[in-house]
Design an enzyme around this catalytic site. Structure first.
Site, PDB file in Angstrom:
ATOM      1  N   SER A 198       0.791  -1.226   0.000  1.00 24.23           N
ATOM      2  CA  SER A 198       0.000   0.000   0.000  1.00 24.23           C
ATOM      3  C   SER A 198       0.819   1.270   0.000  1.00 24.23           C
ATOM      4  CB  SER A 198      -0.927   0.014   1.199  1.00 24.23           C
ATOM      5  OG  SER A 198      -0.224   0.430   2.336  1.00 24.23           O
ATOM      6  N   HIS A 226      -4.938  -4.612   1.583  1.00 24.66           N
ATOM      7  CA  HIS A 226      -5.210  -3.484   0.679  1.00 24.66           C
ATOM      8  C   HIS A 226      -5.830  -3.942  -0.634  1.00 24.66           C
ATOM      9  CE1 HIS A 226      -3.510  -0.411   3.246  1.00 24.66           C
ATOM     10  NE2 HIS A 226      -2.668  -1.351   3.630  1.00 24.66           N
ATOM     11  N   LYS A 257     -10.815  -1.380   6.101  1.00 20.87           N
ATOM     12  CA  LYS A 257     -10.442  -0.510   4.979  1.00 20.87           C
ATOM     13  C   LYS A 257     -11.566  -0.555   3.937  1.00 20.87           C
ATOM     14  CE  LYS A 257      -5.572  -1.135   6.178  1.00 20.87           C
ATOM     15  NZ  LYS A 257      -5.299   0.015   7.023  1.00 20.87           N
TER      16      LYS A 257
HETATM   17  C1  LIG Z   1      -0.458  -4.506   4.835  1.00 19.60           C
HETATM   18  C2  LIG Z   1      -1.219  -4.294   6.096  1.00 19.60           C
HETATM   19  N1  LIG Z   1      -1.519  -5.363   6.853  1.00 19.60           N
HETATM   20  C3  LIG Z   1      -2.209  -5.222   7.995  1.00 19.60           C
HETATM   21  C4  LIG Z   1      -2.634  -3.984   8.440  1.00 19.60           C
HETATM   22  C5  LIG Z   1      -3.405  -3.885   9.715  1.00 19.60           C
HETATM   23  O1  LIG Z   1      -4.778  -3.863   9.451  1.00 19.60           O
HETATM   24  P1  LIG Z   1      -5.759  -3.158  10.488  1.00 19.60           P
HETATM   25  O2  LIG Z   1      -5.713  -1.686  10.170  1.00 19.60           O
HETATM   26  O3  LIG Z   1      -7.079  -3.788  10.269  1.00 19.60           O
HETATM   27  O4  LIG Z   1      -5.201  -3.427  11.845  1.00 19.60           O
HETATM   28  C6  LIG Z   1      -2.358  -2.845   7.690  1.00 19.60           C
HETATM   29  C7  LIG Z   1      -2.817  -1.533   8.171  1.00 19.60           C
HETATM   30  O5  LIG Z   1      -2.651  -0.503   7.652  1.00 19.60           O
HETATM   31  C8  LIG Z   1      -1.625  -2.999   6.485  1.00 19.60           C
HETATM   32  O6  LIG Z   1      -1.301  -1.949   5.745  1.00 19.60           O
END
Ligand SMILES: Cc1ncc(COP(=O)(O)O)c(C=O)c1O
Length: 413
Positions: A198, A226, A257
Site C-alpha cells: 500500500s 489493501h 479498509k
Molecule cells: C499490509 C497491512 N496489513 C495489515 C494492516 C493492519 O490492518 P488493520 O488496520 O485492520 O489493523 C495494515 C494496516 O494498515 C496494512 O497496511
C-alpha cells in the site's frame, strides 16, 4: 530503607523527552489531525485542528477506500444490530462473546476466498501478529520467508514466533528461490507476503510465489489487506482476480479498509483455522468484536460480493487522478493499483506540504515518513475513491502544483 542517591536515579522524564525530541529533530514527529467525516458526503469532512471551529476539508488519505463506512446498507445493519442486541459482545469468543453475527461473518469470509473456514480478529494487525506467531510455534524448526516490505504487523508476528526468518528482496522471485534453496529441505517453511503493497502501490507475483512454494514444499501466507473488497469479481482480492486463491494456504484481510468498518480475519482450511482458534493468544484472550461492527461488516461484504460499482468507481478515480497529476508534471510513483503515491524524498518537506494543503487548501493528506517507508522515500499517499469527483481532483492538482512551485520541489523527470 535508604533511598537511591540522586546521581544514580534514572531520570525517566528526561528519557521520554529525549525520545520525542529525536522524532522532532528528524522531522517525523506525528501529529493527529482532528476530524469528523460527514456521513453521506464523504470525502467531505470537518477539521478541528488549529482552527476556531470546524473547517470544511476533503479527505484524500482515508483507507475507507470504497466509502463503505457510510453505505446505507452498512449503517442500517449496524443500527438494527445495536437495537437488537446492544453495544458490545460481552466476552471473548470462548466465554460469552461468540454471537450469531460472528458465526455468519466467518462463513461469509470463508466463501469469499473459497476456503473451508475463516476466523475473526479485532484488527488486521492482530490477525497477522497472532497467526504468524502461532503458525511458527506449531511447526517446530519453521523458517519464515518474509518480503522486505512486509507490514509491521507481520514483522511483529514473525519476531514473536521466535523462529528463523529470511528476508527476500521486495517481490523478487529469484532472491526468494535462492533463500528457499539454501534452507534445510526438511525444515517447515512459510512464505509471508502481501498482494497490494500500500505504500508503493505495486502487486506481488502471487502465482510465481505459489510455484516456488510448491517446489520447496512451503506454506504461503498472503496479506490481502489493501485488496479485499477492491479486486476480484466478488471482492476476494488479487488472489481472486488472478485465480490463485486455492493455491494459498492462508489469506488474511482487514474489515477496516475497503469494507469500511473494523476488524481482521484469516481464511484457510478447517484444521489450520482450528489450530489458530485454539492456540493463538491474540485470538483467545481478548473481547470479541462488537456485534454491531460485525453486522456492519456482514452487510458490507455481502454488498461488495455482488456490486461492482464501487470497485469500478475507485479504479476510474485512481486512473483519472494519476493522469491529472502526471500531466501536471508531479512525481507520481509508478504502479497499477488504486494507490497514488507522490514522491517527496524528505520528511520535513513532506510534512510541510501536508501542513500547507490542510491550512490553505482544505486538503487532508498525511505525510508518510520512516519507519512506514524507508528514509529518503518520504511521500504523500493519495487514496481516491468512488466519491472523489473531478472538481476535487482538479483542485488538488492545482494546489500541489502551486506548492511544488513555492517550495521549489523537483517535478517528474
Ligand atoms: C499490509 C497491512 N496489513 C495489515 C494492516 C493492519 O490492518 P488493520 O488496520 O485492520 O489493523 C495494515 C494496516 O494498515 C496494512 O497496511
Amino acid at each position: 530503607m535508604d533511598s537511591i542517591g540522586t546521581e544514580t536515579r534514572v531520570d525517566y522524564a528526561r528519557v521520554f523527552h529525549q525520545a520525542i525530541d529525536r522524532l522532532h529533530a528528524e522531522g517525523r514527529y506525528r501529529v493527529f489531525i482532528d476530524i469528523l467525516r460527514n456521513k453521506g458526503a464523504f470525502p467531505n469532512a470537518r477539521c478541528f485542528a488549529g482552527h476556531n471551529g470546524p473547517k470544511p476539508i476533503t479527505v484524500w488519505c482515508s483507507n475507507d477506500y470504497l466509502a463503505m463506512g457510510q453505505h446505507p446498507k452498512v449503517i442500517a445493519a449496524m443500527e438494527e444490530a445495536l437495537h437488537d442486541v446492544g453495544a458490545g459482545s460481552g466476552g471473548t469468543r470462548n466465554i460469552g462473546g461468540n454471537t450469531h453475527y460472528h458465526v455468519d461473518l466467518e462463513a461469509e469470509l470463508a466463501d469469499l476466498h473459497g476456503k473451508e473456514a475463516a476466523l475473526l480478529f479485532t484488527s488486521g494487525y492482530v490477525s497477522n501478529e497472532a497467526t504468524l506467531a502461532t503458525m511458527a510455534k506449531i511447526l517446530p524448526g519453521c523458517i519464515i520467508f518474509s518480503d522486505e516490505l512486509n507490514h509491521a504487523s507481520m514483522i511483529a508476528g514473525i519476531r514473536n514466533a521466535g523462529c528463523e526468518k529470511r528476508v527476500f528482496r521486495h517481490n523478487d522471485l529469484a532472491h526468494l528461490e535462492e533463500l528457499l534453496a539454501e534452507a534445510d529441505p526438511a525444515a517447515p517453511k512459510l512464505i509471508a507476503f502481501e498482494s497490494v503493497y500500500s505504500m508503493e502501490g505495486d502487486i506481488a507475483p502471487i502465482a510465481g510465489i505459489c510455484d516456488l512454494a510448491d517446489r520447496y514444499n512451503a506454506l504461503t501466507y498472503l496479506d490481502e489487506v489493501h485488496a479485499v473488497g477492491m479486486y476480484g469479481a466478488r471482492g476476494g482480492g488479487i488472489s481472486e482476480r488472478d485465480a490463485v486463491a486455492d493455491r494459498l494456504t492462508i489469506i488474511e484481510g482487514t474489515l477496516g479498509k475497503a469494507f469500511g468498518v473494523m476488524g481482521g480475519y484469516i481464511a484457510a482450511d478447517r484444521t489450520i483455522i482450528d489450530v489458530i482458534r485454539s492456540y493463538a493468544p491474540g485470538f483467545i484472550f481478548t473481547t470479541s468484536l462488537s456485534p454491531v461492527l460485525v453486522a456492519g461488516v456482514l452487510a458490507s461484504v455481502r454488498h461488495l460480493k455482488s456490486s461492482t460499482a464501487e470497485r469500478e468507481g475507485q479504479q476510474a478515480a485512481a486512473a483519472a487522478l494519476k493522469a491529472m497529476l502526471r500531466d501536471a508534471g508531479l512525481p507520481v510513483m509508478p504502479g497499477d493499483t488504486h494507490i497514488v503515491p507522490v514522491m517527496v524524498g524528505d520528511p520535513v518537506k513532506a510534512k510541510k506540504i501536508s501542513d500547507i494543503l490542510l491550512a490553505e487548501y482544505g486538503v487532508y493528506v498525511q505525510p508518510i515518513n520512516y519507519p512506514t517507508v524507508p528514509r529518503g522515500t518520504e511521500r504523500l499517499r493519495f487514496t481516491p475513491g468512488p466519491a472523489h469527483d473531478e472538481a476535487m481532483m482538479r483542485d488538488l492538482t492545482r494546489a500541489l502544483v502551486e506548492i511544488w512551485d513555492r517550495l521549489e520541489l523537483r517535478m517528474a523527470a
